[in-house]
Design an enzyme around this catalytic site. Structure first.
Site, short mmCIF file in Angstrom:
data_model
loop_
_atom_site.label_atom_id
_atom_site.label_comp_id
_atom_site.label_asym_id
_atom_site.label_seq_id
_atom_site.Cartn_x
_atom_site.Cartn_y
_atom_site.Cartn_z
N ASP A 238 -58.95 -43.23 -21.21
CA ASP A 238 -59.17 -42.04 -22.04
C ASP A 238 -60.17 -41.13 -21.36
O ASP A 238 -61.36 -41.07 -21.72
CB ASP A 238 -59.63 -42.43 -23.44
N TYR B 291 -58.98 -36.27 -22.82
CA TYR B 291 -58.56 -35.89 -24.17
C TYR B 291 -57.88 -34.52 -24.17
O TYR B 291 -57.99 -33.75 -25.13
CB TYR B 291 -59.74 -35.92 -25.15
N ASN C 15 -54.68 -44.70 -23.94
CA ASN C 15 -53.61 -44.11 -24.74
C ASN C 15 -53.59 -42.58 -24.67
O ASN C 15 -52.52 -41.96 -24.81
CB ASN C 15 -53.72 -44.55 -26.21
N HIS D 39 -57.97 -50.94 -21.46
CA HIS D 39 -58.48 -49.94 -22.41
C HIS D 39 -58.75 -50.46 -23.81
O HIS D 39 -59.89 -50.36 -24.30
CB HIS D 39 -57.53 -48.74 -22.46
N HIS E 184 -59.02 -49.50 -34.92
CA HIS E 184 -58.27 -50.30 -33.93
C HIS E 184 -58.45 -51.81 -34.12
O HIS E 184 -58.23 -52.58 -33.19
CB HIS E 184 -58.65 -49.90 -32.50
N HIS F 266 -61.65 -47.51 -26.10
CA HIS F 266 -60.74 -47.27 -27.23
C HIS F 266 -61.47 -47.14 -28.56
O HIS F 266 -61.27 -46.17 -29.28
CB HIS F 266 -59.71 -48.39 -27.27
N VAL F 267 -62.28 -48.13 -28.93
CA VAL F 267 -63.11 -48.03 -30.13
C VAL F 267 -64.34 -47.21 -29.77
O VAL F 267 -65.05 -47.52 -28.82
CB VAL F 267 -63.51 -49.43 -30.64
#
Length: 543
Positions: free
Chosen positions: A225, A228, A282, A364, A374, A401-402
Site C-alpha cells: 500500500d 493510495y 491491496n 501485506h 481486517h 494493512h491494519v
C-alpha cells in the site's frame, strides 16, 4: 483547549507508567516474554488522519524537462548487484492518450567509486504501461518511460557514485550515491532497516518520511500500500478516506495515476540512495475493465524475482548481510498447490542458516491482528502457509494493512510458542484512510464473519475450538498473543546486532522532534539451540 490540557496530563501519566513498566528504560527482550497484553490508548489530542498533499506541492511537481530522469530509485538485486530505476518523458491523462515510445530514450547507468569518476557503464530496458477505463467521463492514463538497469560486479560494503539517463541525448541525472551491503554472513548486517507500511501521500506521510530520513536507514522494507492513488477518481480532485462512501456511483474502482508520479518524486531524495524493497498491497490492485490488475506495481518497481528463482514480481527473496528476506504475495495464489507455495518451499530449502542466520518474512495483510479492521481477513492464507514458515523457523514477520501498530508474543496456530515468529503490524505510515482505533475485543466492536472480506482468496472465518476464546469468534479481552498495540502513525526500525539479537523500535510520528524518544522497543532474540531441532509441526486447531 481545556480538553487538550487534560489529554496532555493523561499522556504524561501514560509515559510515567511506561517508565515504570520498562524498569527505568531497560529494554526488554523476547526471552522475558510472553508478555502480558498491553494497549496504549489513542491520544485524543491527535488527529486520526490528515489531508493528502496536493499535486501542486513543490515536492510532487516535476522539476526536470524532456528526457531527463526523475523518480530515481534503487533496489537490491543480489549481494553484488543493484537495480536502478527511473522515469523519463511526460505521462498523459485524458480521454485520448498516445503512449510514448520506450526505444526513444536509452537506459544507461554510469558509476564508479569516486565522485565524478564513472569508470563503469551498464544498460538496461525500458517500458510503459497504460491504465484504461472505457467508461464515459473516466480518463485514461499512459505513463512516462520507465527504465530499469541492473548494475553488477559491485564490491560488498562499498560506496558507489552514479548517474542515470541517456548520454547520447545529453540527458543524464545529477550524481547520486549508494553503499552496497556486506557479503552475506553471520557477522555482517545492515546498520538499520526502516520498515514502512500503508504510507500514502498525506501530511502524516511526510512526517513519517522525515522521521525515516532522520533515522538514516541503510535499507527500506515496504510492506505494501504505497501511494493510495486508488482513493481518487481518474479526474483527480480531493482524495477520499472511504472510496465506496465518497464515490458510490463509480463504474469501477478508479485510480488517479499521477499520484504515483508525485509519490515517486516525493520519495526520490530517499530512494535514490537507499534501496527500497517492496511487496504489493491491496491498494496496488488497481483493476481495469479488461481484468488487468497491478500495472503500476509490476511496471514501476524492479525486484529480484528471477534472481531468487521466482517467475513473478509478486513473491521473491533476497539477502541483506546475514538476513534472508522472503517477500510473499497475499493477492495472488497462495494455496499449497500453487506456484508461489512451490517456490517458497524451494527457497526455504536452499537458504543456509550458517550464512544468513535470520529469516524474515513479509506480506501485506497480517494473520495475527486484534483490531476490528481486517480481523481474521486472511485466515485462508494463514491456514495454507503458517505450518511451513513455522517448520523453517521464521524469526520475524512484518505486515501492514491494519492502520495501527501491534507486536505479538511469539505465536503459532493462535497458541503461545517460544519458537513461533514475532509478528509485527506497521500499517500506519500515514495514509488517508485514518488510523484504526477499535479493537475486536472492545465491547460491541467484534465484527461479524461477513464484515472483513478479502479482496483475493477465500473466506475461512471460524470460531475457536480451544484456548481462552473457545467457542467464540472474538476474544473478550486483548488476546494473549497480542503483546502490545497502539494507534499511532509512524514507522519501525530493525537493527540486527548479531546472529542472536536484533533491536526492534517503533517510532511514533508524534515523537519525531523529541530526542531519543520512541514507542515500543524490544530485543528480538533467536534461540537456535532450542528451535532449530527437527521440527514437529502441530496440526491446525480448526481442523
Amino acid at each position: 483547549m481545556e480538553i487538550c490540557k487534560i489529554c496532555s496530563a493523561l499522556v504524561v501519566l501514560l509515559i510515567l507508567a511506561d517508565v515504570v513498566a520498562c524498569k527505568h528504560y531497560k529494554i526488554p527482550t523476547t526471552l522475558d516474554g510472553p508478555f502480558k497484553p498491553r494497549t496504549r490508548a489513542f491520544d485524543p489530542c491527535l488527529r486520526r488522519g490528515s489531508d493528502d498533499v496536493p499535486m501542486d506541492d513543490p515536492r510532487l511537481k516535476r522539476n526536470v524537462t524532456s528526457n531527463f530522469p526523475e523518480q530515481i530509485a534503487i533496489a537490491v538485486s543480489s549481494p553484488t548487484a543493484m537495480w536502478v530505476s527511473w522515469i523519463t518523458g511526460d505521462a498523459q491523462i485524458g480521454l485520448n492518450v498516445t503512449p510514448l515510445d520506450p526505444s526513444s530514450v536509452a537506459s544507461e547507468v554510469w558509476y564508479g567509486k569516486r565522485s565524478g569518476k564513472y569508470s563503469m557503464k551498464r544498460t538496461g530496458s525500458s517500458t510503459i504501461y497504460n491504465q484504461n477505463y472505457p467508461f464515459e467521463g473516466l480518463l485514461n492514463y499512459t505513463s512516462g518511460i520507465i527504465h530499469h538497469v541492473k548494475i553488477d560486479d559491485l564490491e560488498p560494503g562499498t560506496k558507489y557514485y552514479y548517474k542515470c539517463g541517456d548520454s547520447f541525448l545529453n540527458a543524464m541525472s545529477q550524481e547520486h550515491v549508494f553503499k552496497t551491503f556486506s557479503v552475506p554472513g553471520p557477522d555482517n548486517y545492515p546498520r538499520r532497516i526502516a520498515v514502512i507500511g500503508d504510507l500514502g501521500l498525506t501530511l502524516n506521510s511526510t512526517t513519517t518520511i522525515n522521521h525515516v530520513i532522520q533515522n538514516d536507514p541503510s535499507m527500506i522494507l515496504f510492506v505494501g500500500d504505497l501511494t493510495y492513488a486508488n482513493q481518487y477518481l481518474t479526474t483527480g480532485g480531493q482524495g477520499a478516506p472511504c472510496y465506496s462512501c465518497a464515490f458510490p456511483d463509480a463504474p469501477i474502482r478508479e485510480t488517479y495515476q499521477p499520484r504515483w508520479d508525485g509519490w515517486g518524486r516525493f520519495m526520490e531524495p530517499l530512494t535514490s540512495r537507499v534501496p527500497m524493497m517492496v511487496i504489493e498491497g491491496n491498494h496496488e490492485i488497481e483493476p481495469q475493465a479488461d481484468g488487468i490488475t497491478f500495472q503500476s506495481y509490476l511496471t514501476r518497481f524492479a525486484v529480484p524475482s528471477s534472481e531468487s528463482g521466482s517467475n513473478s514480481n509478486f513473491f521473491y527473496s533476497f539477502d541483506a548481510g546475514g538476513i534472508h528476506f522472503v517477500m510473499l504475495g497475499a493477492y495472488v495464489n497462495y494455496n499449497a498447490t500453487g506456484a508461489q507455495f512451490s517456490w517458497l518451499k524451494k527457497d526455504l530449502k536452499r537458504f543456509n542458516r550458517g550464512v544468513t542466520p535470520w529469516l524474515v518474512a513479509v506480506w501485506h495483510p497480517p494473520w495475527y491482528n486484534s483490531y476490528s479492521s481486517h480481523y481474521q481477513e486472511f485466515e485462508c492464507m494463514r491456514l495454507e502457509m503458517e505450518a511451513i514458515l513455522y517448520e523453517y523457523k521464521v524469526d520475524i514477520v512484518f505486515s501492514g494493512h491494519v492502520h495501527a501498530y501491534e507486536r505479538m508474543n511469539r505465536v503459532y496456530n493462535y497458541t503461545l510458542d517460544p519458537c513461533g515468529p514475532v509478528y509485527i503490524t506497521v500499517g500506519d505510515g500515514g495514509n488517508i484512510e485514518k488510523v484504526d482505533v477499535e479493537h475486536a475485543d472492545d465491547p460491541g466492536k467484534c465484527p461479524s464473519p461477513g464484515d472483513n472480506m478479502p479482496e483475493f482468496g477465500g473466506v475461512c472465518h471460524m470460531n475457536f475450538t480451544s484456548g481462552p476464546a473457545k467457542g467464540k469468534f472474538c476474544w473478550d479481552r486483548q488476546p494473549e498473543w497480542s503483546a502490545y498495540r497502539e494507534s499511532s502513525f509512524g514507522h519501525g526500525s530493525l537493527e540486527v546486532m548479531n546472529s542472536t539479537y536484533a533491536l526492534w523500535t517503533w517510532h511514533r510520528n508524534q515523537d519525531v522532534y523529541e530526542e531519543d524518544s520512541h514507542g515500543d522497543q524490544i530485543y528480538i532474540v533467536r534461540q537456535p539451540h532450542i528451535c532449530l531441532k527437527t521440527p514437529q509441526v502441530r496440526s491446525h486447531i480448526f481442523e
